[in-house]
Design a protein around this motif. Structure first.
Motif, PDB file in Angstrom:
ATOM      1  N   VAL A 234      29.968  24.614  33.356  1.00  0.00           N
ATOM      2  CA  VAL A 234      30.932  23.801  34.242  1.00  0.00           C
ATOM      3  C   VAL A 234      29.841  24.033  35.737  1.00  0.00           C
ATOM      4  O   VAL A 234      30.275  23.379  36.530  1.00  0.00           O
ATOM      5  N   VAL A 235      29.599  25.024  36.042  1.00  0.00           N
ATOM      6  CA  VAL A 235      28.953  25.101  37.186  1.00  0.00           C
ATOM      7  C   VAL A 235      27.604  24.677  37.440  1.00  0.00           C
ATOM      8  O   VAL A 235      27.306  23.610  37.945  1.00  0.00           O
TER       9      VAL A 235
ATOM     10  N   ILE B 223      27.771  20.989  47.853  1.00  0.00           N
ATOM     11  CA  ILE B 223      27.740  22.671  47.675  1.00  0.00           C
ATOM     12  C   ILE B 223      28.372  22.766  49.340  1.00  0.00           C
ATOM     13  O   ILE B 223      27.119  23.113  50.138  1.00  0.00           O
TER      14      ILE B 223
ATOM     15  N   LYS C 166      36.290  28.118  46.130  1.00  0.00           N
ATOM     16  CA  LYS C 166      37.926  27.080  45.442  1.00  0.00           C
ATOM     17  C   LYS C 166      37.649  27.759  44.347  1.00  0.00           C
ATOM     18  O   LYS C 166      38.020  28.195  43.605  1.00  0.00           O
ATOM     19  N   LEU C 167      35.867  27.732  44.212  1.00  0.00           N
ATOM     20  CA  LEU C 167      35.379  27.923  41.899  1.00  0.00           C
ATOM     21  C   LEU C 167      35.300  28.970  42.269  1.00  0.00           C
ATOM     22  O   LEU C 167      36.290  29.331  41.388  1.00  0.00           O
TER      23      LEU C 167
ATOM     24  N   ARG D  97      38.692  29.771  41.524  1.00  0.00           N
ATOM     25  CA  ARG D  97      39.523  29.549  40.199  1.00  0.00           C
ATOM     26  C   ARG D  97      39.096  30.247  39.025  1.00  0.00           C
ATOM     27  O   ARG D  97      39.940  30.327  38.360  1.00  0.00           O
ATOM     28  N   GLU D  98      37.816  30.444  38.572  1.00  0.00           N
ATOM     29  CA  GLU D  98      37.423  31.031  37.712  1.00  0.00           C
ATOM     30  C   GLU D  98      37.489  32.600  37.536  1.00  0.00           C
ATOM     31  O   GLU D  98      37.999  33.191  36.128  1.00  0.00           O
TER      32      GLU D  98
ATOM     33  N   GLY E 111      40.488  33.735  38.202  1.00  0.00           N
ATOM     34  CA  GLY E 111      41.863  33.000  37.768  1.00  0.00           C
ATOM     35  C   GLY E 111      42.034  32.561  36.260  1.00  0.00           C
ATOM     36  O   GLY E 111      42.777  33.203  35.500  1.00  0.00           O
ATOM     37  N   VAL E 112      41.020  31.883  36.177  1.00  0.00           N
ATOM     38  CA  VAL E 112      40.990  31.951  34.902  1.00  0.00           C
ATOM     39  C   VAL E 112      40.494  33.291  33.890  1.00  0.00           C
ATOM     40  O   VAL E 112      41.265  32.834  32.962  1.00  0.00           O
TER      41      VAL E 112
ATOM     42  N   SER F 146      31.687  29.228  31.625  1.00  0.00           N
ATOM     43  CA  SER F 146      31.999  29.273  33.249  1.00  0.00           C
ATOM     44  C   SER F 146      30.312  28.596  33.814  1.00  0.00           C
ATOM     45  O   SER F 146      30.193  27.918  34.781  1.00  0.00           O
TER      46      SER F 146
ATOM     47  N   GLY G 105      28.625  21.004  37.404  1.00  0.00           N
ATOM     48  CA  GLY G 105      29.161  20.423  38.782  1.00  0.00           C
ATOM     49  C   GLY G 105      27.953  20.521  39.529  1.00  0.00           C
ATOM     50  O   GLY G 105      28.279  19.554  40.802  1.00  0.00           O
TER      51      GLY G 105
END
Lengths: 452, 452
Positions: free
Chosen positions: A337-338, A347, A354-355, A358-359, A361-362, A334, A341
């Motif tokens: 990705v951050v 930002i 959202k991010l 999402r994470e 959820g992951v 993670s 990103g």
């Protein structure tokens, strides 16, 4: 002549020309070479030929050569040139390259080097060195063509022709007013298309994208990448044009910043490359390793508080590396990705929410998948349903938390203006290690009591 | 007018112009905007204004806009334009951008999109799409000016003027002979300085640095970075000039390749960015996590073979996270240095030997330092000299081996033409985990027997 010659044969040719003092042949070869190749060949030359090689190069070529060399080599070449000739070469060098050459030298050495230079050139370099490292001011060059807004196209072309040397790097001209403020930009194309007596002010773009001299180099890179520019102008707080930053420097910045991110994420220590000496590399890596060692001790002391549980079921120890390894890894996934990103995204609250969702959820998906899988494996392996359940539930929880920690912590640090890459690695590892062991042994102890 | 206006105000201005159908004002604003800004504003527009916005843009602007959008947005805009206008826009787009737009579409969709285009343009795009991904052929554009070697300078300037649109990106002209073979390059500067009737053949540089159409994009980036070029020509096996690759595409390549390295090193799964959906991201990360889980089981089974030792001294379990964590980390540190070093270094035997010896040195230094430190800590904490020695000696050994594994394995993979970043992560983690546990429990068991 040398058009299709392989590299090593060119070197031999040059050595031959030097041996036989054939200046003309030497010049003919050099004329076809790129600075990078000249530097490579210089490095390959036997010591005895280097002196004449440097003697044969003109000031322009010497400046080009020096810009390609490492710092030690640069100083060595300047030494060989003598004070007068090295002064001329330094005059000719790009200011930003010269500034980074001087960067870590002693004040005496700097004074000595600058003393051979023209007044205005040495002042320009000293100005650049006053900007903090990794800012636009440090990257910019004063080798570019500017024009006044009241010039006619014809005057602009005349100026362009008399500065052809500078004009090579990019193909737009920055326009300034009588106070040297940046007011516009015209491309060579605009100049070609316009009537000779048109006034620059009327054909220029007025909405110039520029950076401030103290803009961070990462932001400069983002702008150049975003707009596909070949260069971007840098201005001071009064919008006075101070210099331009060209795309070739930006490529180096992008590579440098990516390497820094990787170094931090892998905690491999700052700026270790193939040339770094062993003790220097070890010295740079040790702080992080010692920190990890202390974190390890902390983890150990958590385990030790549960040693009664562990004594009862030694099998619990078998799953320690798996649980802490996997929690650590989801966190790093993670985090990566951050961190990357943040390089290319704007930002804001919406993006962050959202991010994080999402994470989350992951984390839930991989937690459930891996949790079920390990429960089955542990149950089959140890023939004990309770162990299977304890390990599976622990993994489910730690994977969710690990993923969230790897997402939220770098975002918080980013908000606090701390570089997320460097600070998150240790922080996330520590927190995830501690949390995963507490969860695992906590659940194990709870279930044991429950059984008893 | 909009020169110093903040971004959101410009958007409001555009909405106003659209509402009131003020085409002239609209054009005046758009004229000052960069494609990136146009795309941003288009994204921010309320749905009801998008149609007119697209209607007001001319074909050039539409092509610029589309090149800045994401794939879904691109297809959406093309749909809105209708077959005829979208054909014109596609004609105008850079071939390489168009090729990547078409890349993953269904054959029917591709045929449909290409059908609106001019024959020669659609053929050019299809040609590009025949090159493998991540090669020079995929990155190159045919929007550039070439000249023949028998042109006079005057003829070259005439051609340049009639292709001003293409001439904007770079400032050299590539020279081809009657067979379209690349034979030279001249800069705008050379053209400006030369006499009008001079023949290009006589003023051009003949030693052109070029790439083959199937050169890997990473190598193209290295060349552009090394030579500080704004563009590099791509040729086929007969040295026929096929296209040029410009530096702005290379910046994207550099960022993409760095991100790929980071993704692989952190095993965060291929191409997960802020936009990726949770289940997709989870699906991409799971393979690596499941692999890690199995590795964890393997580690566990190693521990289980030593469970007698562990039962006797439960305290041994306390140091498991520390030893496996630190060994894994030294491996990753070395791996990161090697992987990034491969980006910018030429690799030969001398370099490799030097690097391996350096890392061996690093391993010994950090091994001794951390080994002594942990011995003391373990001794003080557990009040048992033997445990201190066992832990310290194990750490010394595993750190040396971890460092070497992190260096040698990626180099071997590189030799075997396997990407070291992707293959080394799992491999090094597995080997280091297994090795560190074997060493630790091996030494512990040995010493226990010795005592008894």
């Amino acid at each position: 002549m040398i058009t299709n010659m392989p590299d090593n044969q060119i070197t031999l040719y040059i050595i031959k020309a030097l041996k036989e003092s054939k200046r003309k042949e030497f010049d003919a070869i050099l004329d076809e070479l790129q600075p990078y190749d000249v530097a490579r060949i210089y490095g390959e030359l036997p010591e005895k030929h280097k002196k004449r090689f440097l003697l044969y190069l003109n000031i322009d070529m010497l400046a080009d050569l020096i810009e390609e060399l490492s710092k030690t080599e640069q100083l060595d070449v300047l030494n060989r040139l003598g004070i007068e000739r090295s002064g001329e070469v330094l005059d000719e060098m790009d200011n930003d390259d010269l500034a980074s050459l001087l960067d870590d030298l002693s004040p005496e050495k700097i004074t000595q080097l600058l003393s051979g230079m023209k007044k205005e050139e040495s002042k320009a370099v000293q100005d650049i060195m006053n900007y903090p490292p990794e800012t636009a001011g440090r990257l910019m060059t004063n080798r570019f063509v500017w024009i006044r807004d009241y010039y006619t196209v014809k005057e602009a072309v005349t100026k362009l022709k008399s500065f052809t040397d500078y004009a090579e790097t990019i193909n737009y001209l920055y326009v300034i007013d009588q106070y040297r403020k940046l007011v516009g930009v015209v491309s060579y194309r605009d100049i070609l298309m316009a009537e000779a007596d048109a006034v620059v002010r009327n054909i220029m773009y007025e909405r110039v994208i520029s950076v401030s001299v103290d803009t961070d180099q990462e932001e400069v890179a983002m702008l150049i990448q975003r707009y596909d520019f070949m260069a971007i102008p840098a201005v001071n707080e009064e919008n006075v044009l101070m210099g331009i930053i060209t795309v070739d420097d930006i490529i180096d910045v992008v590579i440098q910043e990516a390497n820094e991110d990787i170094e931090k994420l892998s905690a491999s220590g700052k700026s270790i490359d193939f040339e770094t000496r062993a003790y220097v590399a070890a010295y740079r890596r040790l702080p992080w390793l010692i920190l990890l060692l202390l974190i390890g001790i902390l983890s150990g002391s958590i385990i030790s508080t549960y040693q009664e549980t562990l004594k009862e079921i030694v099998a619990l120890a078998f799953f320690i590396p798996m649980i802490s390894g996997m929690t650590g890894n989801t966190g790093t996934q993670s985090l990566a990705v951050v961190v990357r990103g943040l390089v290319s995204n704007d930002i804001n609250k919406r993006v962050i929410t959202k991010l994080v969702l999402r994470e989350l959820g992951v984390g839930v998906i991989i937690g459930i998948t891996c949790g079920i899988l390990i429960s089955l494996i542990a149950f089959i392996w140890q023939g004990n349903l309770m162990i299977g359940l304890v390990v599976g539930m622990s993994l489910l929880l730690t994977l969710i938390i690990g993923t969230l920690a790897g997402t939220v912590i770098p975002l918080i640090l980013y908000r606090l203006q701390i570089d997320p890459a460097i600070a998150s690695g240790p922080l996330i590892t520590t927190l995830n290690d501690i949390f995963s062991l507490l969860t695992y042994f906590g659940i194990a102890t709870l279930f044991l009591h429950h059984i008893q």
